[in-house]
Design a protein around this motif. Structure first.
Motif, PDB file in Angstrom:
ATOM      1  N   ARG A 117       0.838  -1.214   0.000  1.00 52.67           N
ATOM      2  CA  ARG A 117       0.000   0.000   0.000  1.00 52.67           C
ATOM      3  C   ARG A 117       0.871   1.261   0.000  1.00 52.67           C
ATOM      4  NH1 ARG A 117      -5.352  -0.798   1.329  1.00 52.67           N
ATOM      5  NH2 ARG A 117      -5.947  -2.719   2.395  1.00 52.67           N
ATOM      6  N   LEU A 118       1.861   1.286   0.897  1.00 55.08           N
ATOM      7  CA  LEU A 118       2.693   2.482   1.018  1.00 55.08           C
ATOM      8  C   LEU A 118       3.585   2.640  -0.204  1.00 55.08           C
ATOM      9  CD1 LEU A 118       3.656   2.365   4.807  1.00 55.08           C
ATOM     10  CD2 LEU A 118       1.617   3.293   3.689  1.00 55.08           C
ATOM     11  N   ALA A 119       4.050   1.525  -0.754  1.00 52.89           N
ATOM     12  CA  ALA A 119       4.837   1.614  -1.986  1.00 52.89           C
ATOM     13  C   ALA A 119       3.991   2.190  -3.117  1.00 52.89           C
ATOM     14  CB  ALA A 119       5.357   0.231  -2.354  1.00 52.89           C
ATOM     15  N   ARG A 120       2.706   1.843  -3.140  1.00 51.05           N
ATOM     16  CA  ARG A 120       1.810   2.367  -4.193  1.00 51.05           C
ATOM     17  C   ARG A 120       1.628   3.876  -4.028  1.00 51.05           C
ATOM     18  NH1 ARG A 120       0.163   3.872  -8.059  1.00 51.05           N
ATOM     19  NH2 ARG A 120      -1.569   3.214  -9.376  1.00 51.05           N
ATOM     20  N   ILE A 121       1.540   4.349  -2.804  1.00 48.60           N
ATOM     21  CA  ILE A 121       1.465   5.795  -2.569  1.00 48.60           C
ATOM     22  C   ILE A 121       2.703   6.479  -3.137  1.00 48.60           C
ATOM     23  CG2 ILE A 121       1.516   7.589  -0.785  1.00 48.60           C
ATOM     24  CD1 ILE A 121      -0.141   5.775   0.994  1.00 48.60           C
ATOM     25  N   LEU A 122       3.855   5.886  -2.860  1.00 42.91           N
ATOM     26  CA  LEU A 122       5.104   6.493  -3.288  1.00 42.91           C
ATOM     27  C   LEU A 122       5.219   6.519  -4.808  1.00 42.91           C
ATOM     28  CD1 LEU A 122       7.604   7.832  -2.404  1.00 42.91           C
ATOM     29  CD2 LEU A 122       8.588   5.623  -1.783  1.00 42.91           C
ATOM     30  N   VAL A 123       4.905   5.421  -5.456  1.00 37.96           N
ATOM     31  CA  VAL A 123       4.977   5.364  -6.914  1.00 37.96           C
ATOM     32  C   VAL A 123       4.025   6.382  -7.530  1.00 37.96           C
ATOM     33  CG1 VAL A 123       4.473   3.925  -8.925  1.00 37.96           C
ATOM     34  CG2 VAL A 123       5.748   2.963  -6.996  1.00 37.96           C
ATOM     35  N   ALA A 172       4.993  10.939   3.537  1.00 37.75           N
ATOM     36  CA  ALA A 172       3.765  10.250   3.976  1.00 37.75           C
ATOM     37  C   ALA A 172       4.034   8.764   4.205  1.00 37.75           C
ATOM     38  CB  ALA A 172       2.656  10.440   2.950  1.00 37.75           C
ATOM     39  N   ALA A 173       4.763   8.128   3.282  1.00 36.24           N
ATOM     40  CA  ALA A 173       5.066   6.702   3.427  1.00 36.24           C
ATOM     41  C   ALA A 173       5.927   6.448   4.652  1.00 36.24           C
ATOM     42  CB  ALA A 173       5.750   6.183   2.169  1.00 36.24           C
ATOM     43  N   ALA A 174       6.893   7.346   4.914  1.00 38.48           N
ATOM     44  CA  ALA A 174       7.753   7.189   6.084  1.00 38.48           C
ATOM     45  C   ALA A 174       6.948   7.335   7.366  1.00 38.48           C
ATOM     46  CB  ALA A 174       8.878   8.216   6.043  1.00 38.48           C
ATOM     47  N   LEU A 175       6.049   8.314   7.409  1.00 39.56           N
ATOM     48  CA  LEU A 175       5.233   8.507   8.611  1.00 39.56           C
ATOM     49  C   LEU A 175       4.345   7.297   8.868  1.00 39.56           C
ATOM     50  CD1 LEU A 175       4.096  10.331  10.875  1.00 39.56           C
ATOM     51  CD2 LEU A 175       2.431  11.192   9.214  1.00 39.56           C
ATOM     52  N   LEU A 176       3.675   6.806   7.813  1.00 40.36           N
ATOM     53  CA  LEU A 176       2.755   5.681   7.983  1.00 40.36           C
ATOM     54  C   LEU A 176       3.503   4.372   8.205  1.00 40.36           C
ATOM     55  CD1 LEU A 176       0.203   6.590   5.177  1.00 40.36           C
ATOM     56  CD2 LEU A 176      -0.111   6.871   7.632  1.00 40.36           C
ATOM     57  N   GLY A 177       4.719   4.252   7.663  1.00 37.85           N
ATOM     58  CA  GLY A 177       5.461   3.006   7.789  1.00 37.85           C
ATOM     59  C   GLY A 177       6.322   2.904   9.023  1.00 37.85           C
ATOM     60  N   SER A 178       6.575   4.036   9.682  1.00 40.89           N
ATOM     61  CA  SER A 178       7.468   4.013  10.847  1.00 40.89           C
ATOM     62  C   SER A 178       6.770   3.526  12.100  1.00 40.89           C
ATOM     63  CB  SER A 178       8.027   5.417  11.101  1.00 40.89           C
ATOM     64  OG  SER A 178       6.989   6.303  11.517  1.00 40.89           O
ATOM     65  N   GLY A 179       5.433   3.542  12.089  1.00 42.76           N
ATOM     66  CA  GLY A 179       4.702   3.170  13.291  1.00 42.76           C
ATOM     67  C   GLY A 179       4.593   4.285  14.300  1.00 42.76           C
ATOM     68  N   ALA A 180       5.091   5.476  13.938  1.00 39.08           N
ATOM     69  CA  ALA A 180       5.019   6.603  14.869  1.00 39.08           C
ATOM     70  C   ALA A 180       3.578   7.021  15.067  1.00 39.08           C
ATOM     71  CB  ALA A 180       5.834   7.776  14.317  1.00 39.08           C
ATOM     72  N   ARG A 181       3.214   7.355  16.294  1.00 40.34           N
ATOM     73  CA  ARG A 181       1.860   7.782  16.615  1.00 40.34           C
ATOM     74  C   ARG A 181       1.806   9.310  16.610  1.00 40.34           C
ATOM     75  NH1 ARG A 181      -0.261   3.964  15.015  1.00 40.34           N
ATOM     76  NH2 ARG A 181      -0.797   2.086  16.154  1.00 40.34           N
TER      77      ARG A 181
END
Length: 773
Positions: free
Chosen positions: A412-418, A432-441
């Motif tokens: 999903r996040l790779a699709r956002i990036l592409v 956006a991908a880094a924020l959603l993929g890092s698990g940070a709240r």
């Protein structure tokens, strides 16, 4: 200088090398503290000319193991021995022994399916059965068909070696017992205390006993670590302990601080990252809460779930082993021994409970169908189907699949990036991908608002790596619409529409609840959502605004036009609702008058629910249906007649007017002549006066009139198929019955004389003949 102390696993290294010279596969069982993680891979360098890759289940284990082996070789990490984990690599041109996290090997197999230069692969702590380790083992076994010289070594302390040895062609199994340091295990009775309180009491007990050394505590997750840190702060400070967290969201420096040697006593509050492959020098006591956060995937909602559950006995043994690595240890399990004995022997493999979209994407890029793989445990067919369906919605086929697989991200996040790169907002897409993929709240539950906040260290590290991979230029301006369209491309099945309060309706047809402030926009994508089967509605932690017309632009084949007849309760009328529906979510609606058979059926249904007496004289209807029943005719089709009456009507108001013809219409639908013949509406007596016949369900028909009207009538009228006598209600002038009977002849003969005398006295003006017949 020899930095290599003798470890128990050293005793089996000659046998290991001899076995691998004859058979390419080997399973090693070694107790905690035996030294398998550092000594086995290092020994393999003597056996093979190429590279040795070691798969570790966690980043901290890969870093620590590489550093330890390099130290034992009087080298720095990055020379002969290196490591590579997500967003971090320490290696050089001379590196032959590489400790990597499991996903790294899967990604390497994508770009180099033959693993050129790699002669041996070690799968450490395989008992954890992560998704990537199962995939790696299956791909390595497949690769051995073309590279039979490739060595595969599977290791664990709590492994059920038999099935894996059989899977690897019946390969040998070697066992190392490990150090025999005494390990005292103590169980706690059941208590209603919260977990942080239980940990504090356990710590107080250790302090009271004068326990020396570090204490390692296992907790389910970050929230519990924070609460426990507050709870034990006073006890720890008074006893001279530093309280340190240890979990996957920490930076490498923060993790190193928790596990590095220290003269200061430490109370380490850890998740299950510390279960295996991590020896913290000086840990002599373990406090085990017996719980872990277990990631699964809900096939019902399509959302991930994260539930706190009891760890298996194998995991409990791994945790206990942390206390006996370097000397005698103490283990305090915060649950009864009976609880321990009832637990599963091993944890359920991740392949049996997780989202499989990443796995399926890897196989797509390799051109391998899941059914072509020989699995140790085959993934569930439903989970595979769901994963393949998601990849299809993401357009992950051919060149697009290869683009998605370039990034160390979920599909999903790779699709956002592409998509963001294609729309000219690649830098924002990386963020956006880094924020959603890092698990940070994030504190904000809106994606754009969260992106305006400063990045934490881990998110920034991921952002920089993604920018390097994507090779995006720095943006001068931010195009919010382009970024949000990219987010929609990655979450096409998570579209939602706002409802009352904080509730939304997902495109899957499931209601969910948004955490935090109520979204100000009507349509959104749930970019961070979790199913909570034990807590009611799924929870959405972060949303991103979208416009409904984007769905028509991006996914025209998913938008269909529907029309249905619905009931407007307040207006008591039927309406026709025309909708544009995306999956199961209405994105546009219009209402208008309804007509036709469906509208009539719904209006009739609602009229029957409201009670037919609202529209038709209930007494008259009861009388009619009783007549039909007495006549022995089929019961009238009230619903069918009402539906027919409703044709062309819009609501209750028109139905009330039309219902004046309901009963005549009912009678017209049956044989009226036969009904009147068998159940007449009235009968005539001797004197010729017509009388209304009354019908009640379950009772004989009856008539009622003044007693004088029955003069001259010797017998009660008979009607119906069985010539049933009608019950006669003989009324006095005051309209009260003086007699109710079907035997008129008997009445005239036996009772009338007495009744006559009474009637003459009370009503002298009326005629009371002596012989009325």
């Amino acid at each position: 200088m020899n930095r290599k102390p003798i470890l128990p696993v050293d005793a089996i290294l000659p046998a290991m090398l001899a076995s691998l010279r004859d058979v390419p596969n080997l399973v090693i069982e070694a107790a905690p503290g035996a030294g398998k993680t550092t000594r086995v891979p290092a020994a393999l360098l003597e056996l093979v000319a190429g590279e040795v890759v070691v798969l570790e289940p966690r980043r901290i284990a890969a870093r620590m193991a590489a550093r330890r082996v390099a130290w034992e070789r009087n080298e720095e990490a990055g020379e002969t021995v290196g490591y590579q984990v997500r967003f971090e690599e320490v290696s050089g041109p001379k590196t032959r022994l590489r400790f990597v996290t499991e996903g790294i090997l899967s990604r390497r197999l994508l770009s180099d399916p033959a693993l050129k230069g790699v002669d041996a692969v070690v799968l450490d702590e395989f008992h954890e059965r992560h998704l990537d380790s199962d995939l790696a083992l299956a791909l390595l076994k497949r690769l051995q068909k073309t590279r039979p010289e490739l060595k595969i070594v599977v290791m664990s302390a709590t492994l059920d070696a038999g099935p894996i040895a059989r899977y690897l062609g019946g390969c040998p199994v070697l066992r190392s017992e490990g150090r025999a340091f005494p390990l005292a295990v103590q169980y706690a009775p059941y208590t209603a205390d919260a977990l942080p309180v239980q940990v504090r009491k356990a710590m107080e007990l250790l302090v009271k006993e004068g326990h020396a050394g570090h204490v390692l505590t296992f907790l389910p997750g970050l929230a519990e670590i924070r609460r426990t840190a507050r709870e034990v702060e006073g006890v720890a400070r008074a006893a001279g302990f530093a309280v340190l967290p240890l979990h996957g969201d920490l930076t490498p420096a923060e993790q190193d601080r928790a596990v590095a040697p220290s003269t200061e006593r430490k109370l380490i509050l850890a998740t299950n990252v510390a279960e295996s492959s991590v020896t913290v020098e000086g840990v002599t006591a373990v406090i085990d809460g017996g719980l872990a956060r277990i990631a699964t995937h809900s096939p019902w909602t399509g959302l991930p779930t994260l539930e706190v559950g009891r760890v298996s006995r194998a995991s409990a043994q791994q945790r206990a082993g942390r206390a006996g690595r370097t000397g005698p240890g103490r283990v305090l399990r915060l649950y009864p021994e009976e609880d321990y004995m009832r637990r599963a022997e091993h944890d359920l493999p991740e392949i049996a409970r997780a989202d499989l979209s990443q796995l399926c994407l890897s196989l797509r890029v390799m051109g391998i169908a899941p059914g072509e793989i020989e699995w140790l445990d085959a993934p569930p067919a439903e989970a595979l189907a769901n994963a393949e369906a998601l990849l299809d919605r993401l357009g992950a086929a051919g060149a697009m699949a290869e683009k998605l697989a370039r990034y160390p991200l979920p599909p999903r996040l790779a699709r956002i990036l592409v998509e963001s790169v294609a729309r000219g907002v690649g830098e924002d897409g990386c963020r956006a991908a880094a924020l959603l993929g890092s698990g940070a709240r994030a504190e904000k539950n809106d994606l754009l608002a969260a992106l305006d906040e400063p990045m934490d260290a881990r998110t920034k590290q991921q952002f920089e790596q993604l920018r390097r991979i994507a090779r995006t230029a720095r943006q001068e301006t931010h195009e919010d619409a382009a970024l949000l369209l990219s987010v929609l491309a990655g979450f096409p099945d998570r579209v939602a529409r706002r409802r009352a309060g904080n509730q939304v309706m997902l495109a899957t047809g499931v209601s969910a609840e948004v955490a935090g402030a109520r979204p100000v926009y009507e349509f959104m994508v749930a970019v961070d959502a979790e199913d909570r089967p034990q807590q009611g509605l799924p929870m959405i932690r972060m949303t991103a605004k979208i416009e409904p017309e984007w769905l028509l632009d991006l996914f025209p084949d998913r938008v269909v036009e529907q029309a249905e007849v619905v009931w407007h309760a307040a207006g008591e009328r039927v309406e026709r609702v025309s909708s544009l529906v995306y999956d199961k979510l209405a994105i546009e609606e219009s209402r208008g008058p309804a007509s036709g058979a469906d509208a009539a059926a719904l209006l009739a249904k609602k009229a029957l629910e409201a009670g037919i007496e609202r529209f038709v004289d209930a007494e008259a209807l009861e009388h009619f249906t009783a007549r039909v029943a007495f006549a022995g005719l089929p019961a009238p089709d009230l619903e069918g007649a009402l539906r027919e009456l409703c044709l062309g009507l819009q609501g209750f108001k028109g139905l009330r007017e039309a219902a004046k013809g309901f009963l005549p219409g009912l009678e017209a639908r049956m044989d009226g002549r036969l009904l009147n013949e068998l159940a007449p509406v009235q009968v005539k007596l001797k004197q010729g006066r017509p009388m209304k016949v009354h019908y009640d369900h379950g009772k004989p028909p009856w008539i009622a009139s003044r007693l004088q009207d029955f003069f001259g009538t010797k017998e009660a009228p008979r009607i119906g198929r069985d010539r049933t006598p009608v019950v006669c209600h003989l009324l006095a002038p005051n309209q009260r019955a003086v007699q109710t009977t079907t035997d008129l002849a008997g009445f005239w003969e036996r009772l009338y004389p007495k009744v006559r005398n009474e009637m003459m006295r009370r009503y002298p003006r009326h005629q009371w003949p002596e012989k009325p017949v």
